[in-house]
Design a protein around this motif. Sequence first.
Motif: not given
Length: 116
Positions: A51, A60, A48, A62, A66
């Motif tokens: 991002a 964003t 998070t 995420e 990840k």
Amino acid sequence: MSEENTVCPVTLSLETIFELMSERRRRYTLYVLTQLDEEGIYLDTLATQLAQLEATDDETYEDSAKTYLQEQCLPTLVDVNLVDYDPRTEAIHYWQNPSLEEWVEHAAFKEDKTEW
């Protein structure tokens, strides 16, 4: 993960530090890790924050962050003994490295990424 950060057991060469920082996403990851108040962070939280550093026009990424962390960044940081990563719990332990942190802080300032 509430214990204090501990110092990295390995001294990184200047060449290794610059190599780690040469890739933008990994450098942004280091910005987050070196600012931790606690000893660790969970993968979702790190993704998070990564991002957010990469965000443009309120978008964003995420999921992308990840995947990048799991497949590319964390294995590299584990290889140089900067982090320990447990894929089962997705817990990441960052080992402090004063030499690296000095350069990371300077780069974050130059890129205006000191607050996110």
